[in-house]
Design an enzyme around this catalytic site. Sequence first.
Site, PDB file in Angstrom:
ATOM      1  N   HIS A 232      -3.494 -29.847  17.933  1.00 56.11           N
ATOM      2  CA  HIS A 232      -3.834 -28.725  18.827  1.00 56.11           C
ATOM      3  C   HIS A 232      -2.589 -28.130  19.480  1.00 56.11           C
ATOM      4  O   HIS A 232      -2.630 -27.688  20.633  1.00 56.11           O
ATOM      5  CB  HIS A 232      -4.839 -29.172  19.896  1.00 56.11           C
ATOM      6  CG  HIS A 232      -6.129 -29.684  19.353  1.00 56.11           C
ATOM      7  ND1 HIS A 232      -7.159 -28.843  18.965  1.00 56.11           N
ATOM      8  CD2 HIS A 232      -6.566 -30.946  19.116  1.00 56.11           C
ATOM      9  CE1 HIS A 232      -8.170 -29.582  18.517  1.00 56.11           C
ATOM     10  NE2 HIS A 232      -7.833 -30.851  18.596  1.00 56.11           N
TER      11      HIS A 232
ATOM     12  N   TYR B 201      -6.377 -39.675  24.575  1.00 54.06           N
ATOM     13  CA  TYR B 201      -6.005 -38.411  25.224  1.00 54.06           C
ATOM     14  C   TYR B 201      -5.156 -38.619  26.480  1.00 54.06           C
ATOM     15  O   TYR B 201      -4.074 -38.044  26.606  1.00 54.06           O
ATOM     16  CB  TYR B 201      -7.254 -37.583  25.526  1.00 54.06           C
ATOM     17  CG  TYR B 201      -7.681 -36.729  24.358  1.00 54.06           C
ATOM     18  CD1 TYR B 201      -7.610 -35.348  24.409  1.00 54.06           C
ATOM     19  CD2 TYR B 201      -8.137 -37.303  23.173  1.00 54.06           C
ATOM     20  CE1 TYR B 201      -7.995 -34.561  23.339  1.00 54.06           C
ATOM     21  CE2 TYR B 201      -8.522 -36.530  22.094  1.00 54.06           C
ATOM     22  CZ  TYR B 201      -8.441 -35.157  22.183  1.00 54.06           C
ATOM     23  OH  TYR B 201      -8.815 -34.383  21.113  1.00 54.06           O
TER      24      TYR B 201
ATOM     25  N   ASN C 191     -14.746 -28.792  19.828  1.00 51.70           N
ATOM     26  CA  ASN C 191     -14.234 -28.010  18.704  1.00 51.70           C
ATOM     27  C   ASN C 191     -15.215 -26.883  18.390  1.00 51.70           C
ATOM     28  O   ASN C 191     -16.313 -26.832  18.945  1.00 51.70           O
ATOM     29  CB  ASN C 191     -14.055 -28.886  17.456  1.00 51.70           C
ATOM     30  CG  ASN C 191     -12.814 -29.759  17.514  1.00 51.70           C
ATOM     31  OD1 ASN C 191     -11.841 -29.441  18.186  1.00 51.70           O
ATOM     32  ND2 ASN C 191     -12.853 -30.878  16.811  1.00 51.70           N
TER      33      ASN C 191
END
Length: 646
Positions: free
Chosen positions: A85, A372, A158
């Site tokens: 990303h 993350y 997404n």
Amino acid sequence: MSPGANGTSSGSGPQFYPEDMKSYTEDRDTPSQQTLYTTSNGVPMPHPYETQRAGVNGPLLLQDFHLIDLISHFDRERIPERVVHAKGGGAHGVFKCTKPLDDLCMTDMFSQAGKECPVTVRFSTVGGESGSHDCARDPRGFSVKFRTDEGNWDHVANNTPVFFLRDPAKFPHFIHTQKRHPATHLTGADDSTMFWDYLSQNPESIHQVMILMGDRGIPDGWRFMHGYSGHTIKLVNKAGDWVYAQMHMKSKQGTRFITQEDSANYSPDYAQKDLYNAIEKGDYPRWSVEVQTMTAMEAEELWAKQKINVFDLTHVWPHKQFPLREVGEFVLNENVKNYFAEIEQIAFNPAHLVPGLEPSADPVLQSRLFSYPDAHRHRVGVNYQQLPVNAARPSYKMANFQRDGNMAFYNQGSRPNYLSSIEPITFRDRTTDLDKVHGQFISQAVTFLSTIRPEDFNAPRALWEKVFDDGAKKRFISNVSGHMANCKDEEILKREIAIFREVSDDLATRLEKATGIKGYDGIANLRFNGTHNGMAANDSLRVANGMSKKVGYSSHDHNGAPIKGTHKGESTAHAGTDGTRPASAAQVCRLFPTILVKSGDGVRLAEAAALRFVREKPSVPMPEVVDAYIDEESGEWGHCDGIMGD
């Protein structure tokens, strides 16, 4: 006022802290005309281009702090690029609840119609670098930071409802195949061998491949695409009941796509430019926020009857069975003032959940809960949540015992950095009974690797046979065959065509004609290095990578799905998807030992132990204590006070 011995004045506070210390927004919105040029430590300078030299034609002086500071900071302007990303953009806006979800979820932002909270959204491609093309054929990231009154909820989504994998350890391997070749340094646009090699060895990727290579593979910018959580989460209400849920963000602008042939005619920054210009013109994009829900027992039955796994990131929930329920909508109405501060440094974390939202046992989600924030601490720094764009804005003063680390700006003053009885911190009572919501996690340790099974091809087959029209099918074949043309290993393509054949023989035949390569007749005679083959013709091909089945065979019959008995009991008696699925007597019966069922032919007693209804007769006395009642016609149910009256 004279300073005290400890460096503070005899007034109210420390003098080292500037009285006019600007907030981030004040600094951001100050025009250049109201500023004075200085060094980083605030010393005014007459001109930014001047340097100090040892004579007009001599070398530079090390004492020239202005120059040294300028160059040193310039050398450090870039933070590590996101591994995935990396290319993206976004904007700010506001979420508004339109139809409360308080019957299923205690989350503050869903509590009442009209409730609002600020949001920041970041859109992105997945595999490309920060300078890659916005119109690449790639899934799009669609992450939303909801700044609620009870902390930040990061919805990390997404634009596709599924992904290429369902085993978390595959993720780094898969992403490596989307990057540059380690020897040639070429991307998949010039050499797609790694891409198809991975897919041909991990056939559960086929659902996402069908979407990626179809019309949705290149959305027309970010405004004209939907967003999906993909992962299953849990919604918890104030009573402690919970349901599984999938979150959807539906574009109010509709959806549009760009063809492969036309994509080269667009700017590399097309999506960013389109979003920015639309907001500048006042054409604010909007998305509805909608939810699918199912109870614990429905999840078990969905696997038992239809072999759909709610913990599988390659599966979707049927909309007819689990229709969407609108909760609210958000609008993007403010462009960022500084891209680096507000987009490059923004950090989304699926573990950032607020009361009323909990993770499910989805293994890829569980892996992301760690990955993350770990990436953010590396890329931005351990105090990344102190940055204005990441900071929470709850209705109370935040405090904890995290201290120090790089760039600790809000370091919580002189408050104790431990649980102190001298200066005690306040607490709020627990709102979620984690034992009840997550109790089914308790089990024995197992090794696990998913198995490809016939049901994994049902949804991809439906796309080909029921969703794609003739034009979409032709474009799909063109997209796939064009991408396969850059694969340098024919064996890989034979395997991939075999996987496509399990979707549709028509699809595989068309691909064979387009590529000139004859694929295998399905996957029964193939062994995969990444996935157990549950469709193998013999046991020698069944185990991934030729592993032995003697010790710790990691394939399981239910493929990680919740099966009968996974949950200790029903999660809620309220089906709750959209208000049109009333609870059944069986659902209520699972929650309560004894219930009364009201129907057109009278009242009968339901015994939970046997899940069997016993019609009331004179010989069957009414119990003195009943836990709940349900009306079969209306679906209305409720708790009884215990003692039966008239």
